[in-house]
Enzyme design. Structure first.
Site: not given
Length: 250
Positions: A12, A14, A125, A181
Site C-alpha cells: 500500500d 499512503d 476515478r 475519504s
C-alpha cells in the site's frame, strides 16, 4: 536482479510507504529499490490514480522501477511502466446508479459540520468514486485537523454505514480511503482485484504490507485474502523495520 526469488512484496502507499499524500523518503525509496528489490519482486497497490502514485513515489523514474503498479485497487495495472489493463466503474454500474451515489453523498455531506470544508468533495476515478467530507482541496493542516476530528467522532465510519444502508443490494462496496475519504467501488473491486493480474506460474508467494487492515479499512480484504501473507504496519518506518526482519537484512 537475476537471483531474485519468485516472491512478490506488495505495498500500500499512503501510511505504509509514505505519510498520507506525502512523498516517499529518500531513505525508504533507496532501501526498497536496492535492498528489497535485489531479493524479491516489488509492487504497489493503491486506491489512488497513476498520477498521484507517481507524485508520492517521487516521479515516474522511481515508479517504473516497481515490477507492478496497481492503481485504483488494481483496476488500472502498469507493469514496469507499461499500461497493461484498465476497467471503468461507469461501464459496470451505469450512469443512473453513479448519479444516485453522488447525489446521496453530496446531500449527506451538506449536513456535516466539520472543522473545515474546502473543494473537490467527489472525485471520479476509473475504478471508484472517492468521496471526501473535508474536500480534497484542503491544506495539509486542514487534512490533519479533519483526521483527528474523524478519529474522535467517526465521521467517515458513520458515512460508510449510511451508504451501506442506502445502497444495500446494489453490488457496491464502501470503505475508508486513506486519511480523509471514503471509497465507493463495485463489490470485488477492492485491493484483492489486483491479485487477478499476478501470474501464478511466476509468483509463488505474495506478501502484502498495509496500514488500514482492520474491518472497514481499504487494506482489510487483501490483508486477509488466502492468497497473501499479510503484514499490518503503522508507518513507513515500521514498514522498513518489518521488511528488515522478513528479509534478514542487517
Amino acid at each position: 536482479m537475476g537471483n531474485r526469488k519468485n516472491i512478490l512484496y506488495l505495498f500500500d502507499v499512503d501510511g505504509t510507504l509514505t505519510k498520507p499524500r506525502q512523498r516517499i523518503s529518500e531513505d525508504l525509496k533507496n532501501f526498497l529499490l536496492k535492498e528489497v528489490k535485489s531479493r524479491v519482486k516489488v509492487g504497489l497497490v493503491s486506491g489512488s490514480d497513476y498520477s498521484k502514485i507517481v507524485e508520492q513515489m517521487d516521479g515516474e523514474e522511481t515508479t517504473n522501477q516497481f515490477d507492478h503498479v496497481f492503481c485504483e485497487n488494481g483496476v488500472v495495472h502498469y507493469q514496469q511502466g507499461q499500461l497493461k489493463k484498465t476497467e471503468s466503474i461507469l461501464t459496470y454500474i451505469g450512469e443512473q446508479t453513479l448519479q444516485r451515489v453522488i447525489n446521496f453523498a453530496l446531500g449527506y455531506m451538506s449536513k456535516l459540520e466539520l472543522p473545515a470544508k474546502r473543494g473537490n468533495f467527489v472525485e471520479f476515478r476509473s475504478s471508484m468514486i472517492n468521496i471526501c467530507p473535508v474536500g480534497r482541496s484542503c491544506s495539509q493542516t486542514e487534512r490533519d485537523e479533519f483526521s483527528q476530528f474523524d478519529m474522535q467522532h467517526k465521521i467517515r465510519a458513520k458515512f460508510v454505514e449510511s451508504l451501506q444502508n442506502e445502497f444495500e443490494g446494489s453490488k457496491l462496496s464502501f470503505a475508508l480511503g486513506g486519511q480523509i475519504s471514503v471509497d465507493v467501488f463495485p463489490t470485488g473491486w477492492d485491493k484483492t482485484y489486483c491479485l487477478n493480474h499476478i501470474p501464478k506460474e511466476s509468483i509463488t508467494e505474495i506478501h502484502f504490507f498495509g496500514d488500514k487492515t482492520l474491518p472497514g479499512g481499504n487494506d482489510y480484504e487483501i490483508f486477509n485474502d488466502k492468497r497473501t501473507i499479510g503484514h499490518a504496519v503503522t508507518s513507513p518506518q515500521d514498514t522498513k523495520e518489518q521488511l528488515m526482519k522478513c528479509l534478514n537484512i542487517v
